[in-house]
Design a protein around this motif. Sequence first.
Motif, PDB file in Angstrom:
ATOM      1  N   ILE A  79       0.836  -1.205   0.000  1.00 27.16           N
ATOM      2  CA  ILE A  79       0.000   0.000   0.000  1.00 27.16           C
ATOM      3  C   ILE A  79       0.867   1.250   0.000  1.00 27.16           C
ATOM      4  CG2 ILE A  79      -1.644   1.345   1.363  1.00 27.16           C
ATOM      5  CD1 ILE A  79      -2.821  -1.355   2.316  1.00 27.16           C
ATOM      6  N   VAL A  80       1.899   1.247   0.822  1.00 26.39           N
ATOM      7  CA  VAL A  80       2.808   2.393   0.879  1.00 26.39           C
ATOM      8  C   VAL A  80       3.481   2.596  -0.476  1.00 26.39           C
ATOM      9  CG1 VAL A  80       4.911   3.313   1.914  1.00 26.39           C
ATOM     10  CG2 VAL A  80       3.201   2.209   3.363  1.00 26.39           C
ATOM     11  N   PHE A  86       2.001   6.667  -7.003  1.00 24.10           N
ATOM     12  CA  PHE A  86       0.992   7.597  -7.503  1.00 24.10           C
ATOM     13  C   PHE A  86       1.434   9.049  -7.354  1.00 24.10           C
ATOM     14  CE2 PHE A  86      -2.789   4.521  -6.749  1.00 24.10           C
ATOM     15  CZ  PHE A  86      -2.461   3.850  -7.920  1.00 24.10           C
ATOM     16  N   ALA A  87       2.234   9.322  -6.323  1.00 26.32           N
ATOM     17  CA  ALA A  87       2.646  10.699  -6.041  1.00 26.32           C
ATOM     18  C   ALA A  87       3.882  11.118  -6.820  1.00 26.32           C
ATOM     19  CB  ALA A  87       2.907  10.865  -4.549  1.00 26.32           C
ATOM     20  N   SER A  88       4.500  10.204  -7.559  1.00 19.46           N
ATOM     21  CA  SER A  88       5.766  10.498  -8.235  1.00 19.46           C
ATOM     22  C   SER A  88       5.638  10.280  -9.739  1.00 19.46           C
ATOM     23  CB  SER A  88       6.878   9.608  -7.676  1.00 19.46           C
ATOM     24  OG  SER A  88       6.908   9.637  -6.272  1.00 19.46           O
ATOM     25  N   PRO A  89       4.848  11.088 -10.434  1.00 19.81           N
ATOM     26  CA  PRO A  89       4.653  10.886 -11.869  1.00 19.81           C
ATOM     27  C   PRO A  89       5.950  11.048 -12.652  1.00 19.81           C
ATOM     28  CG  PRO A  89       3.796  13.024 -11.195  1.00 19.81           C
ATOM     29  CD  PRO A  89       4.136  12.273  -9.934  1.00 19.81           C
ATOM     30  N   GLY A 101       7.554  11.866  -3.771  1.00 18.34           N
ATOM     31  CA  GLY A 101       7.507  10.499  -3.252  1.00 18.34           C
ATOM     32  C   GLY A 101       7.811  10.441  -1.770  1.00 18.34           C
ATOM     33  N   ALA A 102       8.777  11.248  -1.325  1.00 22.09           N
ATOM     34  CA  ALA A 102       9.114  11.293   0.101  1.00 22.09           C
ATOM     35  C   ALA A 102       7.932  11.805   0.924  1.00 22.09           C
ATOM     36  CB  ALA A 102      10.333  12.183   0.323  1.00 22.09           C
ATOM     37  N   LYS A 103       7.285  12.859   0.434  1.00 26.27           N
ATOM     38  CA  LYS A 103       6.119  13.395   1.140  1.00 26.27           C
ATOM     39  C   LYS A 103       5.007  12.351   1.216  1.00 26.27           C
ATOM     40  CE  LYS A 103       6.788  18.286  -0.117  1.00 26.27           C
ATOM     41  NZ  LYS A 103       6.204  19.416  -0.879  1.00 26.27           N
ATOM     42  N   ALA A 104       4.795  11.656   0.104  1.00 24.94           N
ATOM     43  CA  ALA A 104       3.760  10.619   0.088  1.00 24.94           C
ATOM     44  C   ALA A 104       4.096   9.483   1.050  1.00 24.94           C
ATOM     45  CB  ALA A 104       3.604  10.072  -1.331  1.00 24.94           C
ATOM     46  N   TYR A 105       5.384   9.157   1.147  1.00 25.82           N
ATOM     47  CA  TYR A 105       5.810   8.116   2.082  1.00 25.82           C
ATOM     48  C   TYR A 105       5.526   8.531   3.522  1.00 25.82           C
ATOM     49  CZ  TYR A 105       8.795   4.869   4.613  1.00 25.82           C
ATOM     50  OH  TYR A 105       9.261   3.918   5.491  1.00 25.82           O
ATOM     51  N   PHE A 171      14.564   7.959   5.527  1.00 27.16           N
ATOM     52  CA  PHE A 171      13.123   8.121   5.366  1.00 27.16           C
ATOM     53  C   PHE A 171      12.350   7.401   6.475  1.00 27.16           C
ATOM     54  CE2 PHE A 171      13.791   8.625   0.539  1.00 27.16           C
ATOM     55  CZ  PHE A 171      13.924  10.000   0.675  1.00 27.16           C
ATOM     56  N   ASP A 172      12.821   6.203   6.835  1.00 30.50           N
ATOM     57  CA  ASP A 172      12.149   5.443   7.893  1.00 30.50           C
ATOM     58  C   ASP A 172      12.219   6.178   9.226  1.00 30.50           C
ATOM     59  OD1 ASP A 172      11.518   3.459   6.125  1.00 30.50           O
ATOM     60  OD2 ASP A 172      13.051   2.042   6.807  1.00 30.50           O
TER      61      ASP A 172
END
Length: 201
Positions: A79-80, A86-89, A101-105, A171-172
Amino acid sequence: MELLPVQNSNAQKISDFEALDTRDALIAAAREIFVANGFAHASTPEIVRRAGLTRGALYHYFENKTDLFRAVVTQEAKIVARDVSFASPASDTPQKAMMEGAKAYFEAMKVAGRSKLLLIEGPSVLGAVEMSRIDAATGAPALREGLANIARAEGINLPLDALSELLAAMFDRAAFAISNGTFAAPYETAVKLVLRSIATR
């Protein structure tokens, strides 16, 4: 002439859907119990009661509690990875795509119980090797590809595997803090600085 039995494809499809529903119900119930009680204190009788099923159904789809936990963790990781994708076109610049992508993560990891499952319980129960395998099948390729896109766009060589591993840990750590109530903005700023330094090395 011998007549062959006609297979009922509709009945087979219904059976497949029912099996999928049963498995999904077990995973959903297990997620609730694992988040609430932790793996060590979660019991399979409690999980099947929550799912409205029997222990026979559980052991039809999963070998044991650990196998069920693995399915929960894998689903969360998928899911993540989907949300980040989806956030990183691809039309964005590589740095912007990585930043989005980082923000979406960070946002995806704010879902209740997710950081506990993926960052604490997962490594503790399944071990680092198994968690790395799950990551390699879900989010890790996208992170490495994002870095590769930056390298190609900037005409630079990067140690992609090592850098991906280090950024994933960064990121984690940020996601864990954000999921526990720390403001995301300073971490997002830090990510921008890191990506900028990578692109200009």
